[in-house]
Design an enzyme around this catalytic site. Sequence first.
Site, PDB file in Angstrom:
ATOM      1  N   ASP A  71       1.049  -1.385  -0.163  1.00  0.00           N
ATOM      2  CA  ASP A  71      -0.223   0.123  -0.155  1.00  0.00           C
ATOM      3  C   ASP A  71       0.646   1.311  -0.183  1.00  0.00           C
ATOM      4  OD1 ASP A  71      -2.289  -0.219  -0.280  1.00  0.00           O
ATOM      5  OD2 ASP A  71      -2.979  -1.323   1.909  1.00  0.00           O
ATOM      6  N   ASP A 101      -6.518  -5.047  -4.698  1.00  0.00           N
ATOM      7  CA  ASP A 101      -6.493  -3.679  -3.038  1.00  0.00           C
ATOM      8  C   ASP A 101      -4.931  -3.384  -4.515  1.00  0.00           C
ATOM      9  OD1 ASP A 101      -7.398  -6.041  -1.455  1.00  0.00           O
ATOM     10  OD2 ASP A 101      -8.055  -4.148  -0.487  1.00  0.00           O
TER      11      ASP A 101
END
Length: 372
Positions: free
Chosen positions: A97, A158
């Site tokens: 991320d 994601d």
Amino acid sequence: MELNEKDAAWVQDILDRVAHKLERVSERSKDKIPYTTVHGVHDDKSGEIGWWTNGFWGGMMWQMYAFTGNESYRKIAEDNERKLDACLMDYGKLDHDNGFKWLPTAVADYRMTKTPASRNRGLLAASNLAGRYNTVGKFIRAWNDWGNEDHRGWAIIDCMMNLPLLYWASEETKDPRFAQIAVSHAYTAKENFIRGDGSANHIVEFDLETGKMVRSYGGQGFGEGSSWTRGQSWALYGFTLSYLHIKDAAFLETAERVANYFIANIPESGLIPVDFRQPMDVDFVDSTAAAIAACGLTELAKLTEGRQSGIYLKAALKMLKTIEEECFRWNELEDNLLIRCSAAYHDREHESVLFLVTQKCYVEGVSGAVKG
């Protein structure tokens, strides 16, 4: 396809109202890195500096600075960015991320101000993200190990939203290796995450030696083989963005397939469930999935023509208007903008309260337009 006059006026009114509220909220929360709210008050993730959403608040502030020119937003965004240096210097807190943390902060800052330190942060984050690439399986590893949990062969949908950090790094340095890794991961995701009907796996495990897919996991959705809606929105938006950067038709086709599946499953109410395949008697809702998907559909509408473009834009507007009617909180004494947000289907608590997520800022930095 462009918005008609009535819808354009609605969008402008919403933006103005959000700006008015955030002027007060930002002053109260200027020293925090918010994630959720408790009784209308932002919490603070500054003490958990590696948290995956810790770039969102700074990104919102850059968006508001671009929209209003108010210098207070810029100061808050710069403070958020500097706080994240503690994460950038801690290997154990860096993960897939990195894009969520440094695209809306350092990269947005650099695009607007050309600050060398911000460019440096963005490139360090991109280099670390590229270093997570598994050359045999052709995927970017998700997460780090948690205790006895071994995540070395794991990838998640994601991560499609983190790839623009690598595209930016290639554009900025003229070094193609960053984009090559992003494209390779996107192709792996296309082949192993996206099912024939356009639904998406959340987690896929690969064999570390052969690179072959081992299995999928239900992750934050209802179960294996189900359809976690925020994962669907990551896929929809993520493949759209990869197409915008690379112009590979395979990514546009994949984005459209995911979009068509998503639209076909939007309930009449316009409220998006946590999982499209959750039991019929379960009423868990995730307004963040709706917001993210609406952003992806808005971008996708620009890439298509005629009736298809209109379908994408109409679906985006339906979800955004439903969010505004059912899930927004305009009370200026409450810090949050959204309610009815769920992190995962099997969490003990649902209906979390989050601040508004500006997805355009996640992936593209500030481009002059506030979207969310």
